[in-house]
Design a protein around this motif. Structure first.
Motif, PDB file in Angstrom:
ATOM      1  N   UNK A  41     131.858 -59.207  54.547  1.00 30.83           N
ATOM      2  CA  UNK A  41     130.439 -58.854  54.450  1.00 30.83           C
ATOM      3  C   UNK A  41     130.024 -57.915  55.589  1.00 30.83           C
ATOM      4  N   UNK A  42     129.231 -56.916  55.241  1.00 30.49           N
ATOM      5  CA  UNK A  42     128.756 -55.949  56.225  1.00 30.49           C
ATOM      6  C   UNK A  42     128.546 -54.592  55.574  1.00 30.49           C
ATOM      7  N   UNK A  43     128.278 -53.587  56.409  1.00 35.41           N
ATOM      8  CA  UNK A  43     128.071 -52.211  55.936  1.00 35.41           C
ATOM      9  C   UNK A  43     129.271 -51.369  56.322  1.00 35.41           C
ATOM     10  N   UNK A  44     129.675 -50.507  55.405  1.00 29.83           N
ATOM     11  CA  UNK A  44     130.822 -49.627  55.626  1.00 29.83           C
ATOM     12  C   UNK A  44     130.419 -48.204  55.282  1.00 29.83           C
ATOM     13  N   UNK A  45     130.770 -47.262  56.142  1.00 33.81           N
ATOM     14  CA  UNK A  45     130.546 -45.843  55.873  1.00 33.81           C
ATOM     15  C   UNK A  45     131.904 -45.208  55.630  1.00 33.81           C
ATOM     16  N   UNK A  46     132.027 -44.502  54.511  1.00 28.56           N
ATOM     17  CA  UNK A  46     133.293 -43.888  54.125  1.00 28.56           C
ATOM     18  C   UNK A  46     133.057 -42.430  53.774  1.00 28.56           C
ATOM     19  N   UNK A  47     134.078 -41.615  53.977  1.00 31.87           N
ATOM     20  CA  UNK A  47     134.028 -40.207  53.592  1.00 31.87           C
ATOM     21  C   UNK A  47     134.876 -40.015  52.352  1.00 31.87           C
ATOM     22  N   UNK A  48     134.385 -39.189  51.436  1.00 31.90           N
ATOM     23  CA  UNK A  48     135.112 -38.901  50.205  1.00 31.90           C
ATOM     24  C   UNK A  48     135.994 -37.674  50.386  1.00 31.90           C
ATOM     25  N   UNK A  49     137.119 -37.688  49.723  1.00 30.13           N
ATOM     26  CA  UNK A  49     137.956 -36.511  49.641  1.00 30.13           C
ATOM     27  C   UNK A  49     138.617 -36.084  50.923  1.00 30.13           C
ATOM     28  N   UNK A  50     138.961 -36.982  51.784  1.00 32.92           N
ATOM     29  CA  UNK A  50     139.541 -36.620  53.060  1.00 32.92           C
ATOM     30  C   UNK A  50     141.012 -36.265  53.015  1.00 32.92           C
ATOM     31  N   UNK A  51     141.717 -36.654  51.945  1.00 31.22           N
ATOM     32  CA  UNK A  51     143.160 -36.427  51.909  1.00 31.22           C
ATOM     33  C   UNK A  51     143.498 -34.946  51.932  1.00 31.22           C
ATOM     34  N   UNK A  52     142.895 -34.154  51.043  1.00 32.39           N
ATOM     35  CA  UNK A  52     143.200 -32.719  51.005  1.00 32.39           C
ATOM     36  C   UNK A  52     142.647 -31.985  52.218  1.00 32.39           C
ATOM     37  N   UNK A  53     141.611 -32.538  52.838  1.00 36.56           N
ATOM     38  CA  UNK A  53     141.101 -31.925  54.067  1.00 36.56           C
ATOM     39  C   UNK A  53     142.112 -32.089  55.200  1.00 36.56           C
ATOM     40  N   UNK A  54     142.822 -33.219  55.195  1.00 33.13           N
ATOM     41  CA  UNK A  54     143.827 -33.454  56.236  1.00 33.13           C
ATOM     42  C   UNK A  54     145.160 -32.792  55.900  1.00 33.13           C
ATOM     43  N   UNK A  55     145.413 -32.545  54.605  1.00 36.75           N
ATOM     44  CA  UNK A  55     146.688 -31.961  54.169  1.00 36.75           C
ATOM     45  C   UNK A  55     146.448 -30.743  53.276  1.00 36.75           C
ATOM     46  N   UNK A  56     145.949 -29.641  53.844  1.00 40.32           N
ATOM     47  CA  UNK A  56     145.632 -28.472  53.010  1.00 40.32           C
ATOM     48  C   UNK A  56     146.872 -27.816  52.399  1.00 40.32           C
ATOM     49  N   UNK A  57     148.047 -28.083  52.944  1.00 40.41           N
ATOM     50  CA  UNK A  57     149.265 -27.473  52.396  1.00 40.41           C
ATOM     51  C   UNK A  57     149.621 -28.037  51.025  1.00 40.41           C
ATOM     52  N   UNK A  58     149.004 -29.141  50.620  1.00 39.31           N
ATOM     53  CA  UNK A  58     149.319 -29.762  49.339  1.00 39.31           C
ATOM     54  C   UNK A  58     148.408 -29.317  48.202  1.00 39.31           C
ATOM     55  N   UNK A  59     147.459 -28.427  48.489  1.00 36.31           N
ATOM     56  CA  UNK A  59     146.562 -27.965  47.433  1.00 36.31           C
ATOM     57  C   UNK A  59     147.349 -27.217  46.370  1.00 36.31           C
ATOM     58  N   UNK A  60     147.030 -27.489  45.135  1.00 37.53           N
ATOM     59  CA  UNK A  60     147.701 -26.843  44.020  1.00 37.53           C
ATOM     60  C   UNK A  60     147.116 -25.448  43.848  1.00 37.53           C
ATOM     61  N   UNK A  61     147.972 -24.436  43.918  1.00 36.67           N
ATOM     62  CA  UNK A  61     147.496 -23.061  43.785  1.00 36.67           C
ATOM     63  C   UNK A  61     147.229 -22.696  42.344  1.00 36.67           C
ATOM     64  N   UNK A  62     148.050 -23.227  41.447  1.00 38.52           N
ATOM     65  CA  UNK A  62     147.930 -22.873  40.050  1.00 38.52           C
ATOM     66  C   UNK A  62     148.128 -24.120  39.218  1.00 38.52           C
ATOM     67  N   UNK A  63     147.135 -24.450  38.387  1.00 40.80           N
ATOM     68  CA  UNK A  63     147.264 -25.633  37.537  1.00 40.80           C
ATOM     69  C   UNK A  63     147.958 -25.255  36.244  1.00 40.80           C
ATOM     70  N   UNK A  64     148.864 -26.120  35.847  1.00 40.84           N
ATOM     71  CA  UNK A  64     149.570 -25.914  34.590  1.00 40.84           C
ATOM     72  C   UNK A  64     149.140 -26.999  33.619  1.00 40.84           C
ATOM     73  N   UNK A  65     148.834 -26.630  32.400  1.00 45.65           N
ATOM     74  CA  UNK A  65     148.451 -27.635  31.395  1.00 45.65           C
ATOM     75  C   UNK A  65     149.704 -28.072  30.631  1.00 45.65           C
ATOM     76  N   UNK A  66     149.702 -29.319  30.258  1.00 48.23           N
ATOM     77  CA  UNK A  66     150.877 -29.882  29.580  1.00 48.23           C
ATOM     78  C   UNK A  66     150.956 -29.457  28.142  1.00 48.23           C
TER      79      UNK A  66
END
Length: 66
Positions: A41-66
């Motif tokens: 029980x309590x209050x929690x503050x969280x940030x959204x979308x932090x993974x790609x902000x910390x790892x910009x080298x993993x961004x997909x440059x080109x999306x491929x559809x299946x």
């Protein structure tokens, strides 16, 4: 979903505040959840979308559809 001509569309907030009450916590215990399954029980503050902000080298440059 945002449209090109919709200038007032609001995205998801970057920060989220979550409040867990004692009643919520006790309800989870009654359901059979353990302490590891839920937040205390309590209050929690969280940030959204932090993974790609910390790892910009993993961004997909080109999306491929299946």
């Amino acid at each position: 979903m945002k449209k090109a001509n919709d200038k007032e569309a609001v995205g998801q907030p970057a920060e989220v505040e979550l409040e867990v009450t004692t009643e919520d916590y006790e309800e989870g215990l009654r359901r059979g959840w353990t302490d590891d399954d839920m937040l205390k029980p309590g209050r929690y503050k969280m940030k959204r979308g932090g993974f790609l902000a910390r790892h910009p080298e993993l961004k997909v440059k080109e999306r491929k559809s299946a």
